[in-house]
Design a protein around this motif. Sequence first.
Motif, PDB file in Angstrom:
ATOM      1  N   ILE A  22       3.923  15.856  -4.938  1.00 39.11           N
ATOM      2  CA  ILE A  22       3.540  16.885  -5.906  1.00 39.11           C
ATOM      3  C   ILE A  22       4.366  18.158  -5.715  1.00 39.11           C
ATOM      4  CG2 ILE A  22       1.225  15.962  -6.259  1.00 39.11           C
ATOM      5  CD1 ILE A  22       0.173  18.245  -4.490  1.00 39.11           C
ATOM      6  N   ALA A  23       5.025  18.297  -4.557  1.00 39.50           N
ATOM      7  CA  ALA A  23       5.872  19.465  -4.307  1.00 39.50           C
ATOM      8  C   ALA A  23       7.223  19.353  -5.011  1.00 39.50           C
ATOM      9  CB  ALA A  23       6.100  19.637  -2.807  1.00 39.50           C
ATOM     10  N   GLY A  24       7.469  18.226  -5.685  1.00 37.66           N
ATOM     11  CA  GLY A  24       8.702  18.069  -6.439  1.00 37.66           C
ATOM     12  C   GLY A  24       9.845  17.437  -5.671  1.00 37.66           C
ATOM     13  N   ASP A  25       9.588  16.956  -4.459  1.00 40.29           N
ATOM     14  CA  ASP A  25      10.638  16.297  -3.678  1.00 40.29           C
ATOM     15  C   ASP A  25      10.998  14.952  -4.293  1.00 40.29           C
ATOM     16  OD1 ASP A  25      10.550  18.430  -1.885  1.00 40.29           O
ATOM     17  OD2 ASP A  25       9.014  17.465  -0.657  1.00 40.29           O
ATOM     18  N   ASP A  26      12.013  14.293  -3.726  1.00 41.91           N
ATOM     19  CA  ASP A  26      12.453  12.991  -4.221  1.00 41.91           C
ATOM     20  C   ASP A  26      11.344  11.946  -4.132  1.00 41.91           C
ATOM     21  OD1 ASP A  26      14.975  13.940  -4.781  1.00 41.91           O
ATOM     22  OD2 ASP A  26      15.852  13.238  -2.887  1.00 41.91           O
ATOM     23  N   SER A  27      11.389  10.987  -5.040  1.00 45.69           N
ATOM     24  CA  SER A  27      10.429   9.884  -5.049  1.00 45.69           C
ATOM     25  C   SER A  27      10.538   9.070  -3.766  1.00 45.69           C
ATOM     26  CB  SER A  27      10.686   8.973  -6.245  1.00 45.69           C
ATOM     27  OG  SER A  27      10.492   9.675  -7.442  1.00 45.69           O
ATOM     28  N   LEU A  28       9.404   8.489  -3.367  1.00 45.67           N
ATOM     29  CA  LEU A  28       9.319   7.679  -2.152  1.00 45.67           C
ATOM     30  C   LEU A  28       8.975   6.241  -2.514  1.00 45.67           C
ATOM     31  CD1 LEU A  28       7.066  10.221  -0.224  1.00 45.67           C
ATOM     32  CD2 LEU A  28       9.555  10.011  -0.060  1.00 45.67           C
ATOM     33  N   PHE A  29       9.432   5.326  -1.697  1.00 45.20           N
ATOM     34  CA  PHE A  29       9.130   3.911  -1.863  1.00 45.20           C
ATOM     35  C   PHE A  29       8.460   3.423  -0.581  1.00 45.20           C
ATOM     36  CE2 PHE A  29      12.659   4.988  -4.573  1.00 45.20           C
ATOM     37  CZ  PHE A  29      12.358   4.355  -5.768  1.00 45.20           C
ATOM     38  N   PRO A  30       7.155   3.709  -0.400  1.00 47.60           N
ATOM     39  CA  PRO A  30       6.489   3.436   0.877  1.00 47.60           C
ATOM     40  C   PRO A  30       6.419   1.953   1.248  1.00 47.60           C
ATOM     41  CG  PRO A  30       4.889   4.006  -0.785  1.00 47.60           C
ATOM     42  CD  PRO A  30       6.236   4.253  -1.392  1.00 47.60           C
ATOM     43  N   MET A  31       6.555   1.090   0.273  1.00 47.70           N
ATOM     44  CA  MET A  31       6.535  -0.347   0.544  1.00 47.70           C
ATOM     45  C   MET A  31       7.906  -0.964   0.286  1.00 47.70           C
ATOM     46  SD  MET A  31       3.603  -1.130   1.666  1.00 47.70           S
ATOM     47  CE  MET A  31       2.413   0.108   2.071  1.00 47.70           C
ATOM     48  N   GLY A  32       8.936  -0.142   0.308  1.00 46.29           N
ATOM     49  CA  GLY A  32      10.291  -0.613   0.045  1.00 46.29           C
ATOM     50  C   GLY A  32      10.544  -0.707  -1.448  1.00 46.29           C
ATOM     51  N   LYS A  33      11.749  -1.084  -1.801  1.00 48.19           N
ATOM     52  CA  LYS A  33      12.119  -1.147  -3.224  1.00 48.19           C
ATOM     53  C   LYS A  33      11.734  -2.462  -3.884  1.00 48.19           C
ATOM     54  CE  LYS A  33      15.223   2.574  -3.303  1.00 48.19           C
ATOM     55  NZ  LYS A  33      16.403   3.184  -3.822  1.00 48.19           N
ATOM     56  N   THR A  34      11.355  -3.473  -3.074  1.00 52.27           N
ATOM     57  CA  THR A  34      10.928  -4.756  -3.649  1.00 52.27           C
ATOM     58  C   THR A  34       9.627  -5.228  -2.987  1.00 52.27           C
ATOM     59  OG1 THR A  34      12.341  -5.958  -2.095  1.00 52.27           O
ATOM     60  CG2 THR A  34      13.264  -5.502  -4.285  1.00 52.27           C
ATOM     61  N   PRO A  35       8.546  -4.462  -3.160  1.00 49.13           N
ATOM     62  CA  PRO A  35       7.274  -4.880  -2.567  1.00 49.13           C
ATOM     63  C   PRO A  35       6.680  -6.068  -3.320  1.00 49.13           C
ATOM     64  CG  PRO A  35       6.911  -3.011  -3.974  1.00 49.13           C
ATOM     65  CD  PRO A  35       8.406  -3.248  -3.954  1.00 49.13           C
ATOM     66  N   TYR A  36       5.732  -6.737  -2.679  1.00 52.71           N
ATOM     67  CA  TYR A  36       5.009  -7.823  -3.329  1.00 52.71           C
ATOM     68  C   TYR A  36       3.552  -7.397  -3.452  1.00 52.71           C
ATOM     69  CZ  TYR A  36       2.895 -12.234  -4.515  1.00 52.71           C
ATOM     70  OH  TYR A  36       2.188 -13.210  -5.169  1.00 52.71           O
ATOM     71  N   GLY A  37       2.939  -7.675  -4.568  1.00 46.31           N
ATOM     72  CA  GLY A  37       1.536  -7.328  -4.705  1.00 46.31           C
ATOM     73  C   GLY A  37       0.857  -8.081  -5.830  1.00 46.31           C
ATOM     74  N   LEU A  38      -0.445  -8.222  -5.677  1.00 45.28           N
ATOM     75  CA  LEU A  38      -1.291  -8.806  -6.713  1.00 45.28           C
ATOM     76  C   LEU A  38      -2.488  -7.898  -6.938  1.00 45.28           C
ATOM     77  CD1 LEU A  38      -1.442 -12.610  -5.798  1.00 45.28           C
ATOM     78  CD2 LEU A  38      -0.196 -11.549  -7.689  1.00 45.28           C
ATOM     79  N   LEU A  39      -2.849  -7.759  -8.187  1.00 40.88           N
ATOM     80  CA  LEU A  39      -4.000  -6.975  -8.605  1.00 40.88           C
ATOM     81  C   LEU A  39      -4.840  -7.874  -9.497  1.00 40.88           C
ATOM     82  CD1 LEU A  39      -5.569  -4.289  -9.135  1.00 40.88           C
ATOM     83  CD2 LEU A  39      -3.844  -3.782 -10.890  1.00 40.88           C
ATOM     84  N   MET A  40      -6.120  -8.001  -9.172  1.00 35.57           N
ATOM     85  CA  MET A  40      -6.993  -8.875  -9.950  1.00 35.57           C
ATOM     86  C   MET A  40      -8.220  -8.120 -10.432  1.00 35.57           C
ATOM     87  SD  MET A  40      -6.866 -12.353  -7.743  1.00 35.57           S
ATOM     88  CE  MET A  40      -5.905 -12.050  -6.284  1.00 35.57           C
ATOM     89  N   TYR A  41      -8.534  -8.332 -11.700  1.00 37.87           N
ATOM     90  CA  TYR A  41      -9.731  -7.787 -12.312  1.00 37.87           C
ATOM     91  C   TYR A  41     -10.543  -8.973 -12.841  1.00 37.87           C
ATOM     92  CZ  TYR A  41      -7.259  -3.264 -12.586  1.00 37.87           C
ATOM     93  OH  TYR A  41      -6.583  -2.105 -12.311  1.00 37.87           O
ATOM     94  N   THR A  42     -11.847  -8.991 -12.537  1.00 35.08           N
ATOM     95  CA  THR A  42     -12.703 -10.079 -13.005  1.00 35.08           C
ATOM     96  C   THR A  42     -13.589  -9.619 -14.159  1.00 35.08           C
ATOM     97  OG1 THR A  42     -14.515  -9.571 -11.473  1.00 35.08           O
ATOM     98  CG2 THR A  42     -12.762 -11.058 -10.671  1.00 35.08           C
ATOM     99  N   THR A  43     -14.093 -10.570 -14.912  1.00 34.53           N
ATOM    100  CA  THR A  43     -14.941 -10.252 -16.058  1.00 34.53           C
ATOM    101  C   THR A  43     -16.249  -9.593 -15.639  1.00 34.53           C
ATOM    102  OG1 THR A  43     -15.848 -12.483 -16.017  1.00 34.53           O
ATOM    103  CG2 THR A  43     -14.007 -12.073 -17.532  1.00 34.53           C
ATOM    104  N   ASP A  44     -16.705  -9.861 -14.409  1.00 33.25           N
ATOM    105  CA  ASP A  44     -17.974  -9.267 -13.966  1.00 33.25           C
ATOM    106  C   ASP A  44     -17.798  -7.922 -13.270  1.00 33.25           C
ATOM    107  OD1 ASP A  44     -16.822 -10.421 -11.717  1.00 33.25           O
ATOM    108  OD2 ASP A  44     -18.678 -11.274 -10.957  1.00 33.25           O
ATOM    109  N   GLY A  45     -16.593  -7.306 -13.395  1.00 29.18           N
ATOM    110  CA  GLY A  45     -16.420  -5.939 -12.956  1.00 29.18           C
ATOM    111  C   GLY A  45     -15.949  -5.735 -11.524  1.00 29.18           C
ATOM    112  N   TYR A  46     -15.358  -6.753 -10.933  1.00 25.47           N
ATOM    113  CA  TYR A  46     -14.791  -6.597  -9.593  1.00 25.47           C
ATOM    114  C   TYR A  46     -13.269  -6.570  -9.672  1.00 25.47           C
ATOM    115  CZ  TYR A  46     -19.212  -7.092  -7.198  1.00 25.47           C
ATOM    116  OH  TYR A  46     -20.486  -6.876  -6.742  1.00 25.47           O
ATOM    117  N   MET A  47     -12.668  -5.920  -8.666  1.00 24.07           N
ATOM    118  CA  MET A  47     -11.213  -5.862  -8.584  1.00 24.07           C
ATOM    119  C   MET A  47     -10.788  -6.042  -7.139  1.00 24.07           C
ATOM    120  SD  MET A  47     -10.403  -2.883  -6.803  1.00 24.07           S
ATOM    121  CE  MET A  47      -8.686  -2.780  -7.205  1.00 24.07           C
ATOM    122  N   SER A  48      -9.543  -6.441  -6.977  1.00 27.02           N
ATOM    123  CA  SER A  48      -8.950  -6.583  -5.653  1.00 27.02           C
ATOM    124  C   SER A  48      -7.461  -6.329  -5.788  1.00 27.02           C
ATOM    125  CB  SER A  48      -9.193  -7.993  -5.108  1.00 27.02           C
ATOM    126  OG  SER A  48      -8.555  -8.154  -3.856  1.00 27.02           O
TER     127      SER A  48
END
Length: 165
Positions: A22-48
Amino acid sequence: MTSLKNELVGTWKLLSYIEVPIAGDDSLFPMGKTPYGLLMYTTDGYMSVQISKENRLPYKSEDKVLASHEEMVSSLQGYIAFCGKFKVDNSTAIVTYTVESSLFPNWKNKIQRRKIDFEGDILYLKSTEPVLSNGVYVNSYMTWQKTDRSTDAFFATRLRKELSL
């Protein structure tokens, strides 16, 4: 009109994860430039969500509890994971997570919010409040792509990889 919750439900693969100080410094890539991830949303209102850094140190031991200090630090600093309930405010396009479990214990029982934006099968999530990351307050920007692979296709791909080793 389709609700944003209905558009979120499913599995999303991470395309990018960037933190902008937020101070305006350069962008950071805390998980590297090619991270792997999955995001799941279920119909009953859960996420992971799980996000992994590209080059975490493998443990020398096959026992997940027996790791050196260096291996544990690499494992912990190179991974984000939490799950819980979610709800969507259609008027503000904000998804709110109530964190029930997290690799980072300080997030348990806390609220996190993300601004939602879609472009076809691409989901953009932006933190609504800055968070502290490596001593710097940042906003996070994540880009996800909706997956449409069936479970059978996933296991067939995984099996082919294992057989080629």
